[in-house]
Design an enzyme around this catalytic site. Structure first.
Site: not given
Lengths: 394, 261
Positions: A91, A113, A375
């Site tokens: 991210k 968010e 990830s």
């Protein structure tokens, strides 16, 4: 042959995407698109972004030969270690990029968010490092299951705002962040966390995440994988690793959340089992009823608990450029344990979905070479998983 | 363009009497009592209605209308049920009903099938909260084919070039978003109000209806002095949620019509 010139001028990937947004946001979306295109064409901005990725995020992330897992499953498995990035997931590639862009646009505040909390933490981290004010919207239910990440965001100086509307999950957090933005757009940039939302977000987040696949391409050298697999909620880690390989003949596989089982209706498989519609500003595959009301998704993993998906994935699916499978909560938890024991890597529950697909498909994949986008790491999920071992409903 | 809406705005302009168009969510306080809410607003002096069809993900709406949508959906209201209610209200009050929805239910029905259904029910117009003019052409054409009007939005953030493009799309009226932010009550009248109306008037004669953040009769009076119509939503919806009926409909009507003492 794929069309990598997408999106077109209207933000469409074939019939998907677009800009279904309240008029109040249209000027900001146009401003953002112009600012992004200009920055992305500016070598100074791009090299600054790459410097942050190198020195702050810790890129490039390693490509790791998972010998133990390979032996256990009879597949050659390489892990792209996004879990080793600063803050523990892919991210941050995106939040550093959008944070730098917010500064360039002169916006002193960002909002975000978050579902699992990883994007929230990555936003809070980028905000702290770049001296931006930050507020993160998080579903009340997700705040409960991801308590550690809530504390991390607060430590980083971010205000975490609980969202109680709807089911109190990722979908509702996106809606609430957009509502904030409708009123605060003059001073605030909305750092969306995945390849979703109105144009230019799907484009921009793809561009900030494609570093994953670009690095992989170099790291592979002469090795030619048969399959690249990644989990898909909104789809940003999958997009990041797929995009540079669209023109290859590698089989690109996205793994969605089958939750408690597709047949129960409690799942997050928007691509596999949804229908086209408009959610959060873009036309895409989504979970909805026959009159167009949005269904709640379900997944044990907060990051995959989302009833939509990035519009470019919808295009990939229809154009046959990638395919999308799903695994259940139970299979994901099993894979979570497997990778932890065999490789010494505790994966995020989201990521465990990709491992679970490998485990299930192992007979068909025997002897092949597979790259998994690892990830995120699973520290945030440890409590949840421990609590589950006694859950007969799983 | 809907003839019902065109003649309403023409009459209003001719008489110098702005249109009072309350917003009300379909299905509150409950399904059975919902028609009576609209009928009372008609008796209070409403000239037309913006009837809100409850949606699972009302992006543009603040807490009051979100709560109203959730209550209506919990009470069994549906998209088609909302359209049927709109038809019933149009019939019982004789006032034009403009339905407010989000785009996804229209796309599920298909724009043409939706327009045909709405026309059969006697619905005069449609407002779609998440459709800017760039995405509006197909739906607007389908509606026009059935004689139904469509509103387009203009916001304080909309520049002159966009205002021109919006006007050229020939909406039935321009819903001028009086304040930044989602729907809901505001303490003060928006400082954007006059500038926005002036900028729209400079490029078009399409009727202007002001909405979002108009929550007291005094604010409505200010808005009515410069616009062709005024939408009052959350203030009235909150009354229906809390008390079962809109208490201040008559006060808002008087404020808009310039007959308040």
């Amino acid at each position: 042959m794929s069309d990598t010139s997408f999106p077109d001028a209207t933000g469409r990937f074939g019939p998907f995407g677009g800009r279904y947004a309240p008029e109040t946001l249209m000027a900001a979306l146009a401003e953002l698109e112009a600012a992004f295109r200009q920055a992305w064409a500016d070598p100074v901005f791009v090299s600054e972004y790459h410097r942050w990725l190198r020195e702050f995020v810790g890129r490039p992330s390693p490509l790791y030969e998972a010998v133990g897992l390979s032996e256990a499953l009879g597949i050659r498995i390489l892990l792209k270690r996004e879990d080793l990035n600063h803050t523990g997931a892919h991210k941050i590639n995106n939040t550093v990029g959008q944070g730098l862009l917010a500064k360039r646009m002169g916006k002193p505040r960002i909002i975000a968010e978050t579902g699992a909390g990883q994007h929230g933490v990555a936003s809070a981290t980028a905000a702290a490092a770049l001296d931006l004010e930050c507020a993160v919207y998080m579903g009340a239910k997700d705040m409960e299951r991801q308590g550690l990440n809530v504390v991390r965001m607060q430590l980083l100086g971010t205000e975490v705002i609980p969202v109680t509307s709807g089911a109190g999950t990722l979908k509702d957090a996106v809606s609430e962040a957009m509502r904030d933005w409708v009123g605060s757009v003059a001073s605030t940039h909305y750092v969306i966390g995945s390849v979703v939302g109105p144009h230019p977000f799907p484009l921009m987040v793809r561009e900030f995440q494609k570093i994953i696949g670009e690095e992989l391409s170099e790291q592979l050298g002469d090795v030619k994988p048969d399959v690249i697999v990644a989990c898909v909620g909104g789809g940003s880690n999958a997009m990041g690793i797929f995009y540079p390989f669209l023109d290859s003949d590698i089989d690109l596989v996205g793994v969605e959340a089958a939750g408690k089982g597709i047949e129960t209706g409690k799942h997050g498989a928007s691509l596999g089992h949804g229908t086209p519609g408009v959610l959060h500003g873009a036309r895409t595959y989504m979970l909805q009823d026959d009159q167009g009301q949005v269904h709640e998704a379900h997944s044990i993993s907060a990051g995959l608990d989302y009833p939509g998906v990035g519009p470019e994935h919808a295009y990939f699916q229809d154009a046959g450029l990638a395919r999308y499978e799903s695994v259940t909560d139970r299979e994901a938890v099993e894979a979570f344990h497997l990778l932890s024991r065999i490789e010494g890597i505790i994966p995020a529950l989201e990521t465990a979905h990709a491992i679970a697909w490998l485990q299930r498909e192992a007979p068909a994949l025997a002897g092949k070479t597979v790259v998994v986008n690892l990830s995120g790491r699973g520290d945030k999920d440890v409590q949840e998983v421990v609590g589950l071992s006694s859950d007969p409903g799983l | 363009m809907s003839t019902a809406l065109a003649s309403m705005f023409a009459t209003a302009r001719h008489a110098g009497r702005p249109v009072f168009m309350p917003f009300m969510t379909a299905g509150i306080p409950d399904q059975d009592s919902s028609p009576a809410v609209f009928e009372q607003l008609a008796a209070d002096g409403a000239d037309a209605f913006e009837l809100g069809i409850p949606y699972s993900d009302p992006l543009m709406d603040g807490p009051v209308i979100q709560a109203a949508s959730a209550r209506a959906l919990d009470g069994g209201m549906t998209f088609l049920g909302g359209l049927e209610l709109a038809g019933r209200v149009a019939g019982s009050t004789g006032k034009p009903v403009i339905v407010m929805t989000y785009v996804n239910p229209i796309l599920q029905a298909g724009p043409d099938a939706f327009a045909a259904e709405a026309a059969a029910l006697g619905i005069a117009g449609v407002i779609i909260a998440d459709v800017p003019f760039e995405e509006s052409a197909d739906i607007q054409a389908a509606l026009a084919g059935h004689g139904i009007g469509m509103a387009l939005f203009a916001a304080p953030t909309t520049d002159e070039q966009r205002l021109r493009a919006i006007a050229e799309a020939q909406p039935s009226f321009i819903y001028a978003v009086a304040d930044l932010g989602v729907t809901g009550r505001r303490q003060e009248t928006s400082r954007h109000l006059e500038g926005l109306v002036r900028r729209i008037r400079a490029v078009t004669s399409v009727p202007i209806v002001l909405g979002v953040g108009i929550s007291t009769p005094a604010q409505a009076e200010t808005a009515a002095a410069i616009a062709d119509g005024v939408i009052v939503g959350s203030a009235l919806v909150a009354e229906v949620l809390e008390e079962g009926a809109p208490r201040s409909g008559a006060a808002f009507a008087a404020a808009v019509h310039g007959t308040a003492r």
